[in-house]
Design a protein around this motif. Structure first.
Motif, PDB file in Angstrom:
ATOM      1  N   ASP A   1      -8.050  42.605  50.731  1.00 22.76           N
ATOM      2  CA  ASP A   1      -7.448  43.164  51.949  1.00 22.76           C
ATOM      3  C   ASP A   1      -8.046  42.198  53.094  1.00 22.76           C
ATOM      4  O   ASP A   1      -8.982  41.835  53.372  1.00 22.76           O
ATOM      5  CB  ASP A   1      -8.185  44.389  52.396  1.00 22.76           C
ATOM      6  CG  ASP A   1      -7.824  44.901  53.750  1.00 22.76           C
ATOM      7  OD1 ASP A   1      -7.057  44.428  54.347  1.00 22.76           O
ATOM      8  OD2 ASP A   1      -8.366  46.189  54.079  1.00 22.76           O
ATOM      9  N   HIS A   2      -7.220  41.474  53.749  1.00 20.51           N
ATOM     10  CA  HIS A   2      -7.278  40.386  54.669  1.00 20.51           C
ATOM     11  C   HIS A   2      -7.867  40.972  56.166  1.00 20.51           C
ATOM     12  O   HIS A   2      -8.147  40.201  56.878  1.00 20.51           O
ATOM     13  CB  HIS A   2      -5.967  39.540  54.916  1.00 20.51           C
ATOM     14  CG  HIS A   2      -5.947  38.907  53.631  1.00 20.51           C
ATOM     15  ND1 HIS A   2      -6.673  37.536  53.255  1.00 20.51           N
ATOM     16  CD2 HIS A   2      -4.766  38.959  52.773  1.00 20.51           C
ATOM     17  CE1 HIS A   2      -5.959  37.141  52.210  1.00 20.51           C
ATOM     18  NE2 HIS A   2      -4.984  37.787  51.689  1.00 20.51           N
ATOM     19  N   ALA A   3      -7.612  42.262  56.135  1.00 20.97           N
ATOM     20  CA  ALA A   3      -8.135  42.697  57.564  1.00 20.97           C
ATOM     21  C   ALA A   3      -9.610  42.660  57.496  1.00 20.97           C
ATOM     22  O   ALA A   3     -10.343  43.319  56.645  1.00 20.97           O
ATOM     23  CB  ALA A   3      -7.740  44.390  57.547  1.00 20.97           C
ATOM     24  N   ALA A   4     -10.215  42.214  58.481  1.00 24.28           N
ATOM     25  CA  ALA A   4     -11.585  41.995  58.708  1.00 24.28           C
ATOM     26  C   ALA A   4     -12.020  42.861  59.993  1.00 24.28           C
ATOM     27  O   ALA A   4     -11.269  43.716  60.776  1.00 24.28           O
ATOM     28  CB  ALA A   4     -11.875  40.669  59.367  1.00 24.28           C
TER      29      ALA A   4
ATOM     30  N   THR B   1     -14.978  40.303  63.437  1.00 26.91           N
ATOM     31  CA  THR B   1     -14.901  39.144  62.565  1.00 26.91           C
ATOM     32  C   THR B   1     -13.438  38.629  62.926  1.00 26.91           C
ATOM     33  O   THR B   1     -12.581  39.547  62.678  1.00 26.91           O
ATOM     34  CB  THR B   1     -15.182  39.675  61.186  1.00 26.91           C
ATOM     35  OG1 THR B   1     -16.535  40.267  61.412  1.00 26.91           O
ATOM     36  CG2 THR B   1     -15.219  38.241  60.300  1.00 26.91           C
TER      37      THR B   1
ATOM     38  N   THR C   1      -9.745  37.368  61.915  1.00 22.96           N
ATOM     39  CA  THR C   1      -9.055  37.713  60.686  1.00 22.96           C
ATOM     40  C   THR C   1      -8.478  36.458  60.154  1.00 22.96           C
ATOM     41  O   THR C   1      -8.097  35.436  60.851  1.00 22.96           O
ATOM     42  CB  THR C   1      -7.756  38.518  61.232  1.00 22.96           C
ATOM     43  OG1 THR C   1      -8.374  39.763  61.637  1.00 22.96           O
ATOM     44  CG2 THR C   1      -7.001  38.781  59.849  1.00 22.96           C
ATOM     45  N   ALA C   2      -8.701  36.118  58.825  1.00 20.66           N
ATOM     46  CA  ALA C   2      -8.247  35.117  58.308  1.00 20.66           C
ATOM     47  C   ALA C   2      -6.714  34.907  58.006  1.00 20.66           C
ATOM     48  O   ALA C   2      -6.153  35.842  57.900  1.00 20.66           O
ATOM     49  CB  ALA C   2      -9.070  35.001  56.697  1.00 20.66           C
TER      50      ALA C   2
ATOM     51  N   GLN D   1     -18.768  36.488  53.991  1.00 20.98           N
ATOM     52  CA  GLN D   1     -18.051  37.302  54.962  1.00 20.98           C
ATOM     53  C   GLN D   1     -16.541  37.977  54.570  1.00 20.98           C
ATOM     54  O   GLN D   1     -16.100  37.368  53.359  1.00 20.98           O
ATOM     55  CB  GLN D   1     -17.757  36.625  56.279  1.00 20.98           C
ATOM     56  CG  GLN D   1     -19.019  35.823  56.698  1.00 20.98           C
ATOM     57  CD  GLN D   1     -19.697  36.863  57.380  1.00 20.98           C
ATOM     58  OE1 GLN D   1     -19.385  38.085  57.970  1.00 20.98           O
ATOM     59  NE2 GLN D   1     -20.804  36.669  57.282  1.00 20.98           N
TER      60      GLN D   1
ATOM     61  N   GLN E   1     -13.656  37.889  55.289  1.00 27.32           N
ATOM     62  CA  GLN E   1     -12.389  36.887  55.272  1.00 27.32           C
ATOM     63  C   GLN E   1     -12.616  35.940  54.461  1.00 27.32           C
ATOM     64  O   GLN E   1     -11.424  35.079  54.256  1.00 27.32           O
ATOM     65  CB  GLN E   1     -12.040  36.628  56.678  1.00 27.32           C
ATOM     66  CG  GLN E   1     -13.046  35.639  57.318  1.00 27.32           C
ATOM     67  CD  GLN E   1     -14.303  36.196  57.985  1.00 27.32           C
ATOM     68  OE1 GLN E   1     -14.403  37.356  57.691  1.00 27.32           O
ATOM     69  NE2 GLN E   1     -15.067  35.480  58.603  1.00 27.32           N
ATOM     70  N   GLU E   2     -13.772  35.705  53.833  1.00 31.40           N
ATOM     71  CA  GLU E   2     -13.806  34.407  52.928  1.00 31.40           C
ATOM     72  C   GLU E   2     -13.254  34.807  51.427  1.00 31.40           C
ATOM     73  O   GLU E   2     -13.218  33.991  50.665  1.00 31.40           O
ATOM     74  CB  GLU E   2     -15.304  34.013  52.956  1.00 31.40           C
ATOM     75  CG  GLU E   2     -15.676  33.419  54.158  1.00 31.40           C
ATOM     76  CD  GLU E   2     -17.107  33.138  54.139  1.00 31.40           C
ATOM     77  OE1 GLU E   2     -17.471  31.527  54.240  1.00 31.40           O
ATOM     78  OE2 GLU E   2     -18.001  33.767  53.945  1.00 31.40           O
TER      79      GLU E   2
END
Length: 315
Positions: free
Chosen positions: A15-18, A22, A24-25, A111, A113-114
């Protein structure tokens, strides 16, 4: 329950939602090289690079210009260590969040998003390299290298996730020893069985010893390891047994190296046995980190001396 926990963890990683605080990637964000280096834990590269170099010396050669061995040396730096520790960090985010020693040189604290960029970086650094090495190396060396990579992947990744399977977690760490035999297989020399078996035993013992400091975090996360199963005292005794075995297996190759291993690793395990707490294990962990350097230096100096004098021809 365990399958549901893995599914939830995978869902969180993909899930790319941060969180709102933080950034968002981006969908195709890349992991910076500096961050990849941190995740790969350069302080521990000695476990792969040093083992390969020692394996070269054990063949009776001080230096080699063999293309396959040189390519292996490059691969066992950032790419292979990113495979080892990157996958571990990806699937250990819950445990690492509870561990006070993560977030520095002892291991990254990721984190949200990493996660996806790290997984992509691990694949891109490793899959093409392994394909190229399969062309450069003889089949036995390629198969052994793949076996080591698969053991490390199985240690971290579901459904096997050997890290959460007590005793199998440590036994799978024999993967650290396998690069010792790669030069012999690549160069057509005899496999150094006594040092290889000794390094396998050392790897099992060291894994157990290092896991003792993580008992509180692993128990809080519901992760069963050899250390959570045996407790600090039992883990110390278990590790000490493996260190004794490793020292005994080294005797045919080098009595001095066997003594160095027993004095360094045996003494730290004994100290934990006398004061069996995770806090004591954490205090001793820096010594555990330098034991490969100490024992490797003793073995390496001996080997280089004998090679330079023409008195070592390998096993």
């Amino acid at each position: 329950m365990r399958a549901a926990r893995y599914a939830d963890r995978v869902a969180r990683m993909t899930d790319h939602a941060a969180p709102t605080d933080t950034p968002t990637a981006a969908p195709n964000a890349r992991l910076p090289l500096g961050r990849a280096l941190v995740v790969s834990r350069p302080a521990l590269w000695v476990n792969t690079v040093g083992t390969l170099v020692t394996g070269v010396w054990l063949t009776g050669r001080l230096f080699t210009l063999d293309a396959g061995v040189l390519a292996l040396l490059a691969y066992l730096t950032l790419p292979f260590n990113l495979l080892i520790y990157g996958l571990n960090d990806l699937w250990d985010q819950e445990e690492d969040a509870r561990s006070s020693r993560k977030g520095g040189w002892q291991g990254a604290r990721l984190q949200a998003q990493e996660a996806a960029p790290l997984l992509r970086a691990t694949l891109w650094w490793n899959l093409p390299a392994l394909a190229a090495l399969s062309v450069l190396l003889p089949a036995p060396a390629t198969l052994l290298l793949l076996a080591s990579a698969l053991l490390f992947a199985a240690y971290s990744l579901p459904p096997l996730r050997l890290k959460a399977r007590p005793f199998l977690d440590g036994l799978s760490n024999v993967a650290y020893a396998l690069p010792l035999a790669l030069p012999a297989l690549a160069l057509g020399s005899p496999v150094p069985w006594w040092p290889l078996l000794a390094l396998m035993s050392y790897s099992v013992g060291k894994h157990a010893f290092d896991a003792a400091q993580d008992i509180p975090a692993d128990r809080a996360a519901g992760t069963r390891t050899v250390a959570t199963t045996l407790g600090a005292r039992g883990t110390a005794a278990y590790a000490l047994t493996w260190f004794f075995l490793a020292s005994a297996l080294l005797l045919p190759a080098s009595k001095l190296t066997a003594l160095a291993l027993l004095l360094t690793c045996g003494s730290m395990a004994l100290r934990l046995l006398l004061h069996p707490t995770p806090e004591q294990a954490a205090r001793l962990y820096p010594l555990s980190i330098v034991t490969p350097w100490i024992v490797g230096a003793v073995a390496g100096v001996q080997l280089v001396y004998l090679l330079a004098r023409g008195q070592w021809t390998g096993f």
